[in-house]
Design a protein around this motif. Sequence first.
Motif, PDB file in Angstrom:
ATOM      1  N   LEU A 113      27.632  43.282  49.293  1.00 35.58           N
ATOM      2  CA  LEU A 113      28.916  43.834  48.885  1.00 35.58           C
ATOM      3  C   LEU A 113      29.921  42.688  48.887  1.00 35.58           C
ATOM      4  O   LEU A 113      30.152  42.063  49.917  1.00 35.58           O
ATOM      5  CB  LEU A 113      29.353  44.931  49.853  1.00 35.58           C
ATOM      6  CG  LEU A 113      30.691  45.621  49.570  1.00 35.58           C
ATOM      7  CD1 LEU A 113      30.648  46.379  48.256  1.00 35.58           C
ATOM      8  CD2 LEU A 113      31.062  46.558  50.711  1.00 35.58           C
ATOM      9  N   LEU A 114      30.501  42.408  47.720  1.00 34.53           N
ATOM     10  CA  LEU A 114      31.385  41.260  47.555  1.00 34.53           C
ATOM     11  C   LEU A 114      32.844  41.703  47.558  1.00 34.53           C
ATOM     12  O   LEU A 114      33.217  42.631  46.821  1.00 34.53           O
ATOM     13  CB  LEU A 114      31.085  40.535  46.237  1.00 34.53           C
ATOM     14  CG  LEU A 114      29.930  39.532  46.200  1.00 34.53           C
ATOM     15  CD1 LEU A 114      28.624  40.112  46.737  1.00 34.53           C
ATOM     16  CD2 LEU A 114      29.749  38.994  44.797  1.00 34.53           C
ATOM     17  N   GLN A 115      33.643  41.047  48.391  1.00 28.79           N
ATOM     18  CA  GLN A 115      35.076  41.310  48.422  1.00 28.79           C
ATOM     19  C   GLN A 115      35.827  40.005  48.617  1.00 28.79           C
ATOM     20  O   GLN A 115      35.227  38.946  48.804  1.00 28.79           O
ATOM     21  CB  GLN A 115      35.419  42.291  49.545  1.00 28.79           C
ATOM     22  CG  GLN A 115      34.850  43.684  49.300  1.00 28.79           C
ATOM     23  CD  GLN A 115      35.392  44.702  50.281  1.00 28.79           C
ATOM     24  OE1 GLN A 115      34.763  44.973  51.291  1.00 28.79           O
ATOM     25  NE2 GLN A 115      36.555  45.273  49.975  1.00 28.79           N
ATOM     26  N   GLY A 116      37.141  40.085  48.553  1.00 29.50           N
ATOM     27  CA  GLY A 116      37.979  38.923  48.757  1.00 29.50           C
ATOM     28  C   GLY A 116      39.198  39.293  49.574  1.00 29.50           C
ATOM     29  O   GLY A 116      39.405  40.456  49.928  1.00 29.50           O
ATOM     30  N   PRO A 117      40.026  38.314  49.887  1.00 29.90           N
ATOM     31  CA  PRO A 117      41.196  38.567  50.725  1.00 29.90           C
ATOM     32  C   PRO A 117      42.321  39.273  49.966  1.00 29.90           C
ATOM     33  O   PRO A 117      42.573  38.973  48.799  1.00 29.90           O
ATOM     34  CB  PRO A 117      41.626  37.163  51.160  1.00 29.90           C
ATOM     35  CG  PRO A 117      41.080  36.246  50.126  1.00 29.90           C
ATOM     36  CD  PRO A 117      39.834  36.876  49.604  1.00 29.90           C
ATOM     37  N   LEU A 118      42.966  40.196  50.659  1.00 26.96           N
ATOM     38  CA  LEU A 118      44.192  40.778  50.145  1.00 26.96           C
ATOM     39  C   LEU A 118      45.269  39.704  50.146  1.00 26.96           C
ATOM     40  O   LEU A 118      45.516  39.054  51.159  1.00 26.96           O
ATOM     41  CB  LEU A 118      44.630  41.955  51.022  1.00 26.96           C
ATOM     42  CG  LEU A 118      46.032  42.495  50.755  1.00 26.96           C
ATOM     43  CD1 LEU A 118      46.088  43.230  49.428  1.00 26.96           C
ATOM     44  CD2 LEU A 118      46.485  43.398  51.896  1.00 26.96           C
ATOM     45  N   PRO A 157      33.332  42.584  58.940  1.00 23.13           N
ATOM     46  CA  PRO A 157      32.904  43.921  59.333  1.00 23.13           C
ATOM     47  C   PRO A 157      33.249  44.975  58.288  1.00 23.13           C
ATOM     48  O   PRO A 157      32.471  45.898  58.026  1.00 23.13           O
ATOM     49  CB  PRO A 157      33.656  44.159  60.647  1.00 23.13           C
ATOM     50  CG  PRO A 157      34.845  43.257  60.581  1.00 23.13           C
ATOM     51  CD  PRO A 157      34.389  42.054  59.821  1.00 23.13           C
ATOM     52  N   MET A 158      34.432  44.847  57.677  1.00 23.39           N
ATOM     53  CA  MET A 158      34.893  45.815  56.684  1.00 23.39           C
ATOM     54  C   MET A 158      36.149  45.240  56.018  1.00 23.39           C
ATOM     55  O   MET A 158      36.707  44.253  56.471  1.00 23.39           O
ATOM     56  CB  MET A 158      35.202  47.171  57.331  1.00 23.39           C
ATOM     57  CG  MET A 158      36.184  47.094  58.489  1.00 23.39           C
ATOM     58  SD  MET A 158      36.281  48.583  59.512  1.00 23.39           S
ATOM     59  CE  MET A 158      37.026  49.764  58.414  1.00 23.39           C
ATOM     60  N   GLN A 159      36.561  45.863  54.906  1.00 24.71           N
ATOM     61  CA  GLN A 159      37.747  45.411  54.197  1.00 24.71           C
ATOM     62  C   GLN A 159      38.280  46.575  53.365  1.00 24.71           C
ATOM     63  O   GLN A 159      37.525  47.496  53.003  1.00 24.71           O
ATOM     64  CB  GLN A 159      37.406  44.208  53.297  1.00 24.71           C
ATOM     65  CG  GLN A 159      38.475  43.739  52.324  1.00 24.71           C
ATOM     66  CD  GLN A 159      39.714  43.155  52.986  1.00 24.71           C
ATOM     67  OE1 GLN A 159      40.277  43.767  53.885  1.00 24.71           O
ATOM     68  NE2 GLN A 159      40.147  41.982  52.530  1.00 24.71           N
ATOM     69  N   PRO A 172      24.584  51.613  47.092  1.00 26.44           N
ATOM     70  CA  PRO A 172      24.036  52.743  47.848  1.00 26.44           C
ATOM     71  C   PRO A 172      24.758  54.055  47.614  1.00 26.44           C
ATOM     72  O   PRO A 172      24.219  55.114  47.905  1.00 26.44           O
ATOM     73  CB  PRO A 172      24.189  52.294  49.304  1.00 26.44           C
ATOM     74  CG  PRO A 172      25.387  51.409  49.284  1.00 26.44           C
ATOM     75  CD  PRO A 172      25.333  50.685  47.965  1.00 26.44           C
ATOM     76  N   GLY A 173      25.983  54.000  47.099  1.00 28.06           N
ATOM     77  CA  GLY A 173      26.732  55.217  46.783  1.00 28.06           C
ATOM     78  C   GLY A 173      27.521  55.768  47.953  1.00 28.06           C
ATOM     79  O   GLY A 173      27.153  55.603  49.117  1.00 28.06           O
ATOM     80  N   PHE A 174      28.621  56.436  47.625  1.00 29.20           N
ATOM     81  CA  PHE A 174      29.402  57.138  48.631  1.00 29.20           C
ATOM     82  C   PHE A 174      28.786  58.506  48.909  1.00 29.20           C
ATOM     83  O   PHE A 174      28.073  59.064  48.066  1.00 29.20           O
ATOM     84  CB  PHE A 174      30.847  57.330  48.146  1.00 29.20           C
ATOM     85  CG  PHE A 174      31.629  56.063  48.046  1.00 29.20           C
ATOM     86  CD1 PHE A 174      31.892  55.286  49.172  1.00 29.20           C
ATOM     87  CD2 PHE A 174      32.113  55.622  46.827  1.00 29.20           C
ATOM     88  CE1 PHE A 174      32.622  54.112  49.085  1.00 29.20           C
ATOM     89  CE2 PHE A 174      32.851  54.447  46.726  1.00 29.20           C
ATOM     90  CZ  PHE A 174      33.101  53.697  47.855  1.00 29.20           C
ATOM     91  N   TYR A 187      32.465  52.650  56.254  1.00 25.96           N
ATOM     92  CA  TYR A 187      31.294  53.471  55.923  1.00 25.96           C
ATOM     93  C   TYR A 187      30.397  52.746  54.918  1.00 25.96           C
ATOM     94  O   TYR A 187      29.197  52.575  55.142  1.00 25.96           O
ATOM     95  CB  TYR A 187      31.760  54.812  55.347  1.00 25.96           C
ATOM     96  CG  TYR A 187      30.672  55.601  54.641  1.00 25.96           C
ATOM     97  CD1 TYR A 187      29.857  56.480  55.353  1.00 25.96           C
ATOM     98  CD2 TYR A 187      30.452  55.452  53.280  1.00 25.96           C
ATOM     99  CE1 TYR A 187      28.847  57.193  54.721  1.00 25.96           C
ATOM    100  CE2 TYR A 187      29.450  56.164  52.636  1.00 25.96           C
ATOM    101  CZ  TYR A 187      28.661  57.026  53.354  1.00 25.96           C
ATOM    102  OH  TYR A 187      27.667  57.721  52.718  1.00 25.96           O
ATOM    103  N   ILE A 188      30.989  52.328  53.787  1.00 30.98           N
ATOM    104  CA  ILE A 188      30.155  51.728  52.745  1.00 30.98           C
ATOM    105  C   ILE A 188      29.650  50.351  53.169  1.00 30.98           C
ATOM    106  O   ILE A 188      28.542  49.939  52.802  1.00 30.98           O
ATOM    107  CB  ILE A 188      30.934  51.659  51.405  1.00 30.98           C
ATOM    108  CG1 ILE A 188      29.978  51.443  50.241  1.00 30.98           C
ATOM    109  CG2 ILE A 188      32.029  50.611  51.449  1.00 30.98           C
ATOM    110  CD1 ILE A 188      29.008  52.593  50.007  1.00 30.98           C
ATOM    111  N   HIS A 189      30.422  49.644  53.980  1.00 27.78           N
ATOM    112  CA  HIS A 189      29.998  48.332  54.451  1.00 27.78           C
ATOM    113  C   HIS A 189      28.752  48.449  55.340  1.00 27.78           C
ATOM    114  O   HIS A 189      27.798  47.675  55.211  1.00 27.78           O
ATOM    115  CB  HIS A 189      31.133  47.654  55.213  1.00 27.78           C
ATOM    116  CG  HIS A 189      32.362  47.444  54.385  1.00 27.78           C
ATOM    117  ND1 HIS A 189      33.278  48.453  54.142  1.00 27.78           N
ATOM    118  CD2 HIS A 189      32.828  46.352  53.743  1.00 27.78           C
ATOM    119  CE1 HIS A 189      34.246  47.981  53.385  1.00 27.78           C
ATOM    120  NE2 HIS A 189      34.000  46.713  53.116  1.00 27.78           N
ATOM    121  N   GLU A 190      28.774  49.423  56.234  1.00 29.33           N
ATOM    122  CA  GLU A 190      27.623  49.620  57.114  1.00 29.33           C
ATOM    123  C   GLU A 190      26.421  50.139  56.328  1.00 29.33           C
ATOM    124  O   GLU A 190      25.270  49.764  56.610  1.00 29.33           O
ATOM    125  CB  GLU A 190      27.980  50.585  58.241  1.00 29.33           C
ATOM    126  CG  GLU A 190      26.866  50.825  59.251  1.00 29.33           C
ATOM    127  CD  GLU A 190      26.414  49.557  59.956  1.00 29.33           C
ATOM    128  OE1 GLU A 190      25.259  49.535  60.430  1.00 29.33           O
ATOM    129  OE2 GLU A 190      27.194  48.575  60.019  1.00 29.33           O
TER     130      GLU A 190
END
Length: 224
Positions: A113-118, A157-159, A172-174, A187-190
């Motif tokens: 799961l790819l994210q970046g900084p706010l 851990p999460m974002q 994986p889907g919500f 939730y989605i991160h784990e």
Amino acid sequence: MLLTIGMATYDDFDGVYFSVQALRMYHDLTDCEILVVDSQPERREDLENFCRSAGAKYIKAPHLQGTSAPRQAVFDNASGDFVVCIDCHVLLEKDVISKLKEYIKQNPESKDLLQGPLWYDDLRNVSSHFEPVWNDHMWGTWNTDPKVYGNEPFDIPMQGLGMFGMKRSAWPGFNKLFRGFGGEEGYIHEKVRQRGGRSLCFPWMKWVHRFNRPNGVKYRLTLE
């Protein structure tokens, strides 16, 4: 198609307009599509017309409730091998899309799961992740890891989900029972980690989020 850039919206024409036009004007959208999922379409014929003129795929979804189901619909209706989901009032730093496409090509089997900084409104300060603690009905508080000032991705851990991306076939889907506001962060991160992926922050993947809503929030902030 390599990449779908999608957003869910509820009665926020201005947010969609500026997010879509910024993508079209300032980013390389070769081999990309823009997708808009509208869960309040009866109020927004002008939004459908705008999406048509902008070449964006427009999905009417009045049956969807909450924040997770419309985001799930972005993945369900995407044509790209990789999907980036943004809030409909998010702007991306210059070259984010180009760098992301290069990363996708180099990591075609990624389960991460790819994210970046706010990136805050001052365009100086950033928050790299959420700390997994409770604060005022919210699971997760903004925090900054010093590694965000480097160049390499790192585990978080999460974002916040104002911007996130993942290979569509690995998504994986919500939970289909989610109905209210929030609940996805953490939730989605784990869920990704339990399936062998990582939750990563890429320092170059900055995004600006319009938090201020001078005209008010149009949907119920359901906390039950």
